[in-house]
Design a protein around this motif. Sequence first.
Motif, PDB file in Angstrom:
ATOM      1  N   PHE A   1       0.853  -1.173   0.000  1.00 19.69           N
ATOM      2  CA  PHE A   1       0.000   0.000   0.000  1.00 19.69           C
ATOM      3  C   PHE A   1       0.897   1.232   0.000  1.00 19.69           C
ATOM      4  N   GLU A   2       0.349   2.325  -0.456  1.00 17.94           N
ATOM      5  CA  GLU A   2       1.151   3.521  -0.701  1.00 17.94           C
ATOM      6  C   GLU A   2       0.618   4.720   0.071  1.00 17.94           C
ATOM      7  N   LEU A   3       1.534   5.445   0.697  1.00 16.31           N
ATOM      8  CA  LEU A   3       1.224   6.744   1.278  1.00 16.31           C
ATOM      9  C   LEU A   3       1.786   7.805   0.350  1.00 16.31           C
ATOM     10  N   THR A   4       0.954   8.715  -0.086  1.00 18.31           N
ATOM     11  CA  THR A   4       1.400   9.860  -0.871  1.00 18.31           C
ATOM     12  C   THR A   4       1.096  11.110  -0.054  1.00 18.31           C
ATOM     13  N   ILE A   5       2.110  11.912   0.170  1.00 15.64           N
ATOM     14  CA  ILE A   5       1.974  13.084   1.040  1.00 15.64           C
ATOM     15  C   ILE A   5       2.291  14.333   0.229  1.00 15.64           C
ATOM     16  N   LEU A   6       1.298  15.182   0.083  1.00 15.35           N
ATOM     17  CA  LEU A   6       1.468  16.433  -0.654  1.00 15.35           C
ATOM     18  C   LEU A   6       1.950  17.496   0.331  1.00 15.35           C
ATOM     19  N   LEU A   7       3.257  17.739   0.314  1.00 12.78           N
ATOM     20  CA  LEU A   7       3.862  18.659   1.282  1.00 12.78           C
ATOM     21  C   LEU A   7       3.606  20.120   0.924  1.00 12.78           C
ATOM     22  N   LYS A   8       3.792  20.442  -0.344  1.00 17.95           N
ATOM     23  CA  LYS A   8       3.646  21.829  -0.786  1.00 17.95           C
ATOM     24  C   LYS A   8       2.979  21.857  -2.154  1.00 17.95           C
ATOM     25  N   GLY A   9       2.337  22.985  -2.446  1.00 17.94           N
ATOM     26  CA  GLY A   9       1.769  23.174  -3.768  1.00 17.94           C
ATOM     27  C   GLY A   9       0.392  22.560  -3.927  1.00 17.94           C
ATOM     28  N   GLU A  10       0.075  22.185  -5.169  1.00 15.73           N
ATOM     29  CA  GLU A  10      -1.254  21.687  -5.501  1.00 15.73           C
ATOM     30  C   GLU A  10      -1.157  20.664  -6.626  1.00 15.73           C
ATOM     31  N   SER A  11      -2.185  19.839  -6.725  1.00 11.04           N
ATOM     32  CA  SER A  11      -2.196  18.819  -7.766  1.00 11.04           C
ATOM     33  C   SER A  11      -3.606  18.271  -7.926  1.00 11.04           C
ATOM     34  N   PHE A  12      -3.832  17.591  -9.039  1.00 13.21           N
ATOM     35  CA  PHE A  12      -5.068  16.850  -9.257  1.00 13.21           C
ATOM     36  C   PHE A  12      -4.761  15.355  -9.155  1.00 13.21           C
ATOM     37  N   TYR A  13      -5.684  14.611  -8.570  1.00 13.92           N
ATOM     38  CA  TYR A  13      -5.586  13.150  -8.541  1.00 13.92           C
ATOM     39  C   TYR A  13      -6.919  12.570  -8.987  1.00 13.92           C
ATOM     40  N   THR A  14      -6.837  11.587  -9.864  1.00 11.70           N
ATOM     41  CA  THR A  14      -8.016  10.801 -10.190  1.00 11.70           C
ATOM     42  C   THR A  14      -7.930   9.509  -9.399  1.00 11.70           C
ATOM     43  N   ILE A  15      -8.941   9.262  -8.566  1.00 12.36           N
ATOM     44  CA  ILE A  15      -8.970   8.067  -7.721  1.00 12.36           C
ATOM     45  C   ILE A  15     -10.256   7.308  -8.017  1.00 12.36           C
ATOM     46  N   GLU A  16     -10.097   6.108  -8.570  1.00 15.42           N
ATOM     47  CA  GLU A  16     -11.264   5.291  -8.940  1.00 15.42           C
ATOM     48  C   GLU A  16     -12.258   6.105  -9.781  1.00 15.42           C
ATOM     49  N   ASP A  17     -11.699   6.764 -10.810  1.00 18.37           N
ATOM     50  CA  ASP A  17     -12.487   7.528 -11.800  1.00 18.37           C
ATOM     51  C   ASP A  17     -13.094   8.828 -11.262  1.00 18.37           C
ATOM     52  N   GLU A  18     -12.731   9.233 -10.035  1.00 17.53           N
ATOM     53  CA  GLU A  18     -13.208  10.507  -9.493  1.00 17.53           C
ATOM     54  C   GLU A  18     -12.039  11.484  -9.406  1.00 17.53           C
ATOM     55  N   ALA A  19     -12.238  12.692  -9.925  1.00 16.09           N
ATOM     56  CA  ALA A  19     -11.174  13.703  -9.927  1.00 16.09           C
ATOM     57  C   ALA A  19     -11.222  14.512  -8.630  1.00 16.09           C
ATOM     58  N   HIS A  20     -10.028  14.804  -8.088  1.00 12.39           N
ATOM     59  CA  HIS A  20      -9.915  15.564  -6.849  1.00 12.39           C
ATOM     60  C   HIS A  20      -8.834  16.627  -6.993  1.00 12.39           C
ATOM     61  N   TYR A  21      -9.162  17.839  -6.595  1.00 14.57           N
ATOM     62  CA  TYR A  21      -8.166  18.909  -6.535  1.00 14.57           C
ATOM     63  C   TYR A  21      -7.622  18.932  -5.112  1.00 14.57           C
ATOM     64  N   LEU A  22      -6.301  18.798  -4.982  1.00 17.82           N
ATOM     65  CA  LEU A  22      -5.677  18.677  -3.664  1.00 17.82           C
ATOM     66  C   LEU A  22      -4.642  19.772  -3.449  1.00 17.82           C
ATOM     67  N   VAL A  23      -4.569  20.229  -2.206  1.00 17.20           N
ATOM     68  CA  VAL A  23      -3.600  21.273  -1.858  1.00 17.20           C
ATOM     69  C   VAL A  23      -2.629  20.736  -0.818  1.00 17.20           C
ATOM     70  N   GLU A  24      -1.656  21.575  -0.483  1.00 16.28           N
ATOM     71  CA  GLU A  24      -0.582  21.149   0.421  1.00 16.28           C
ATOM     72  C   GLU A  24      -1.115  20.621   1.752  1.00 16.28           C
ATOM     73  N   LYS A  25      -0.319  19.714   2.319  1.00 18.12           N
ATOM     74  CA  LYS A  25      -0.609  19.057   3.595  1.00 18.12           C
ATOM     75  C   LYS A  25      -1.853  18.183   3.516  1.00 18.12           C
ATOM     76  N   THR A  26      -1.968  17.494   2.365  1.00 20.02           N
ATOM     77  CA  THR A  26      -2.983  16.460   2.182  1.00 20.02           C
ATOM     78  C   THR A  26      -2.284  15.111   2.145  1.00 20.02           C
ATOM     79  N   VAL A  27      -2.899  14.110   2.759  1.00 23.41           N
ATOM     80  CA  VAL A  27      -2.342  12.757   2.784  1.00 23.41           C
ATOM     81  C   VAL A  27      -3.258  11.829   1.985  1.00 23.41           C
TER      82      VAL A  27
END
Length: 244
Positions: free
Chosen positions: A2-28
Amino acid sequence: FFELTILLKGESFYTIEDEAHYLVEKTVLVFNPGIEHMEYTKEGMENVQIHIGLRHFNFVGYKRDYFPLESNIIHLENYKESFFDTCEEIIRERNEAKPGYELILKALVYKLIIYLFRDRTTKLNEDQSLMLDHEKQELVNEIQLYIENHYSEDLSLEQIAQEFYTSSTTLSRLFKEFSADTPINYLINYRLEKAKNLIIDNPSLSIKEVAQNVGYDDSLYFSKLFKKKFGESPSFYGENDDKK
């Protein structure tokens, strides 16, 4: 794993099981095996992330290598500061690479996991289909450990079953039920991961020597398995890694 992805700084988009999410810093983010996910960014987006893969890890009562939290996306509250301070420690230890840093990194990753469980925003996944019979789970864990300790030997399904005083049919059914794999596939994948590390750490070893080190007398058969898993032959993989 299993994987932990930690967004320390900045922003990104993630598609998880066909759902799009806009994520900002300090998201796990927590991704269990089989969870489809993909990151993408738009022009001008920047971020800093840590990616941690954990294998051969077990939470009592759940499948091995399964992180039993309800949500893939976690926004910490009461342990947020401690969690991200530990992330900074991980980066510092990795960059300085002082003697014994590998052990410290493991300890720090365990701290992250504990903070995730203790934070008031997280909740255990109580789906009964994910929870295991404790005794059977322990037996499967023992079988996996036996394979990991004897992978370099000439192992067969019958030998493993005999070691645990059961039939090969019963062992296969139990193992697949609680690990989503067969004992032989688990053995093959474990051997190939070990082989890959051997090639990286010991580039002077011949393919035959690598094969024998992980339990294969037939180097041609080993090479076919290796290429099927990693997409390249052992020799190409070693040469390519050596150029990096």
